[in-house]
Design a protein around this motif. Structure first.
Motif, short mmCIF file in Angstrom:
data_model
loop_
_atom_site.label_atom_id
_atom_site.label_comp_id
_atom_site.label_asym_id
_atom_site.label_seq_id
_atom_site.Cartn_x
_atom_site.Cartn_y
_atom_site.Cartn_z
N LEU A 1 47.49 34.30 51.75
CA LEU A 1 47.76 34.00 53.15
C LEU A 1 48.81 32.90 53.21
O LEU A 1 48.63 31.82 52.62
CB LEU A 1 46.49 33.52 53.86
N THR A 2 49.91 33.14 53.91
CA THR A 2 50.92 32.11 54.08
C THR A 2 50.57 31.21 55.27
O THR A 2 49.96 31.66 56.24
CB THR A 2 52.31 32.72 54.32
N VAL A 3 50.99 29.95 55.15
CA VAL A 3 50.81 28.97 56.24
C VAL A 3 52.07 28.11 56.31
O VAL A 3 53.03 28.32 55.58
CB VAL A 3 49.56 28.09 56.01
N VAL B 1 45.66 31.35 48.05
CA VAL B 1 45.31 32.58 47.34
C VAL B 1 43.87 32.51 46.87
O VAL B 1 43.35 31.43 46.56
CB VAL B 1 46.25 32.84 46.14
N SER B 2 43.23 33.68 46.82
CA SER B 2 41.84 33.75 46.35
C SER B 2 41.45 35.21 46.16
O SER B 2 42.06 36.11 46.76
CB SER B 2 40.90 33.08 47.36
N ASN B 3 40.41 35.42 45.37
CA ASN B 3 39.83 36.76 45.22
C ASN B 3 38.62 36.96 46.12
O ASN B 3 38.00 38.02 46.10
CB ASN B 3 39.42 36.98 43.75
N PHE C 1 55.80 39.35 51.96
CA PHE C 1 55.82 38.21 51.04
C PHE C 1 54.42 37.94 50.51
O PHE C 1 54.24 37.71 49.31
CB PHE C 1 56.37 36.96 51.72
N GLU C 2 53.41 37.96 51.37
CA GLU C 2 52.03 37.72 50.94
C GLU C 2 51.61 38.73 49.88
O GLU C 2 50.98 38.36 48.87
CB GLU C 2 51.10 37.76 52.14
N THR C 3 51.93 39.98 50.10
CA THR C 3 51.57 41.03 49.14
C THR C 3 52.25 40.80 47.80
O THR C 3 51.63 40.87 46.74
CB THR C 3 51.96 42.42 49.69
N LYS C 4 53.54 40.48 47.84
CA LYS C 4 54.30 40.29 46.60
C LYS C 4 53.87 39.02 45.87
O LYS C 4 53.84 38.99 44.63
CB LYS C 4 55.80 40.28 46.89
N TRP C 5 53.54 37.96 46.61
CA TRP C 5 53.10 36.73 45.96
C TRP C 5 51.74 36.94 45.30
O TRP C 5 51.50 36.49 44.17
CB TRP C 5 53.08 35.56 46.94
N ALA C 6 50.84 37.65 45.97
CA ALA C 6 49.54 37.96 45.37
C ALA C 6 49.72 38.81 44.11
O ALA C 6 49.08 38.56 43.07
CB ALA C 6 48.66 38.69 46.38
N GLU C 7 50.58 39.80 44.17
CA GLU C 7 50.85 40.65 43.01
C GLU C 7 51.46 39.85 41.87
O GLU C 7 51.10 40.05 40.70
CB GLU C 7 51.78 41.80 43.40
#
Length: 455
Positions: free
Chosen positions: A100-102, A242-244, A86-92
């Motif tokens: 990072l999910t919390v 999310v952040s770069n 999920f983290e990968t797909k949300w970032a994409e």
């Protein structure tokens, strides 16, 4: 001529609809229906709408349950590969480097502020028209919220009033893309860069919203999202940062898992590297999020299309001011559809009666938020041992704080003019949007009767 035309349209559609439902054919019977339809439902007339609004959250048993059942049957329920997916797909989806999910959006903001080194003695400039979670997050760090008044047209923080609030203790700006409508991030980032301030975006209501074709939450130093049950991307509870900035995100990861080094999840033979807590998302929450994510783009487009159509229908009604988007906004996500109600154009009908009348017509609605800049939760924080140790007595004078943080435009939105329609209503048809517009027009046409009866 416009009000007359709208009344004719209202009569015709209402009569045809009522006649079709009742199977009426005689002219005499239809004349009676016209009279009943013209009477506000609050006064005993026939409601514009009796059909249910689209349910939320949506669940497709055939498409959505396979992944959920797979996770449940695996016995791996704590953070693992599904959360990472999920983290990968949300970032994409957002076009950002890291996610990072919390456990929820509130803790996403807390973690982002803490790992941006915000703490006691600092000031954080923040939107005044928001949910209490935004301010609670600032208080949890030990920092002092500094409220900025709203732009009533957009319901957003008024960026032109930020610089007047900056002091030597200001460390960050926390804009909120409230209702899913982006804040004026061009001006906000320019101010932040000029004064060397951190920007943490509260994008907890702004999934896929854009400013200058850049996703909300990816414009500042960090962005925070919520996936609570009512949200446009729901998983029951949940949030994300999310952040770069890799170093920042590594710290956030450690913070959300007891302070263990980045990548470590709960090993007992590893030493923590910072003072953290436990904010980890579960596998089945992430699985729900993945199913909802497959529909998010299409649902967001539908909300935007219906919001634009509804806006065009209600804008001509005297006393109704629909939301305005900043010129830089290239997409809004419409977690809520807001408009302002001006009672003087409704014969002085109070907003509370307007809302009750609209609800009686079958249109779900709300007055929205209450002001946050003068409530006792702030005094409770100021009276705490930690705040009394971190701040001088004059800084914790509650009455003086209220005087310094007056937000008259926000007060108007909260107490007199703001009206919300929920996001699930925008998942309906154009006919559903017509029902909303017709109900508002009906109340306008009958405002004097409503005022007399409810006085």
């Amino acid at each position: 001529m416009e009000p007359i035309n709208r009344r004719k349209f209202l009569k015709t559609n209402a009569v045809l609809g009522a006649g079709a439902v009742a199977g009426l054919t005689s002219f005499g019977t239809l004349s009676h229906v016209v009279s009943d339809i013209e009477t506000p439902a609050l006064l005993g007339g026939t409601p514009i709408r009796t059909a249910a609004w689209p349910k939320w959250p949506r669940w497709d048993s055939e498409k959505d349950e396979e992944l959920i059942l797979k996770v449940l049957r695996s016995g791996v329920w704590s953070r693992d590969k599904v959360v990472e997916e999920f983290e990968t797909k949300w970032a994409e989806t957002l076009g950002v480097k890291r996610c990072l999910t919390v456990v929820n959006g509130t803790n996403a903001i807390i973690a982002a502020l803490v790992q941006s080194k915000i703490g006691g003695g600092d000031e954080v400039i923040v939107s005044s028209y928001t949910f209490i979670a935004t301010i609670v997050a600032i208080l949890q760090t030990g920092a002092m919220p500094v409220f900025v008044d709203s732009d009533p047209d957009t319901f957003q923080l008024d960026a032109t009033k930020i610089e007047a609030k900056i002091t030597s203790r200001t460390r960050a700006i926390l804009p909120v893309h409230i209702l899913g409508l982006p804040a004026d991030m061009g001006k906000i980032m320019k101010i932040a860069n000029t004064h060397n301030l951190i920007v943490v975006e509260d994008a907890c209501q702004a999934w896929l919203a854009e400013f200058n074709h850049q996703k909300a939450g990816t414009i500042g130093h960090a962005g925070c999202f919520s996936f609570q049950n009512s949200k446009n991307l729901p998983m029951g509870e949940g949030g994300a940062i999310v952040s770069n900035d890799d170093e920042f995100m590594d710290r956030c990861f450690s913070y959300h898992s007891y302070g263990f080094p980045y990548g470590n999840i709960g090993a007992t033979n590893v030493s923590a590297v910072l003072a953290g807590t436990k904010l980890r998302l579960s596998e089945y929450q992430a699985a729900i999020g993945l199913t909802q994510l497959t529909r998010l783009h299409a649902e967001t487009d539908l909300r935007s299309e219906n919001a634009a159509y509804l806006r065009s229908k209600i804008e001509p009604i005297p006393g109704i001011s629909p939301y305005v988007l900043y010129p830089g906004v290239t997409k809004a996500s419409f977690h809520l559809f807001p408009f302002r109600y001006h009672s003087e154009a409704f014969k002085g009908l109070p907003r509370a009666v307007f809302l009750k009348a609209l609800q009686a017509e079958g249109i779900s609605c709300s007055s929205g938020y209450v002001p946050l800049n003068d409530k006792l939760y702030l005094k409770d924080a100021f009276d705490s041992k930690n705040y009394r140790k971190m701040y001088k007595k004059k800084d914790l004078d509650f009455e003086a704080f209220i005087a310094k943080n007056q937000c008259p435009q926000t007060d108007l939105l909260c107490n007199e003019t703001g009206v919300w329609l929920s996001q699930n209503m925008l998942l309906g048809s154009k006919k559903d949007m017509d029902d909303i517009a017709n109900a508002i027009q009906k109340i306008h046409d009958n405002a004097e009767k409503l005022l007399e009866v409810t006085a």
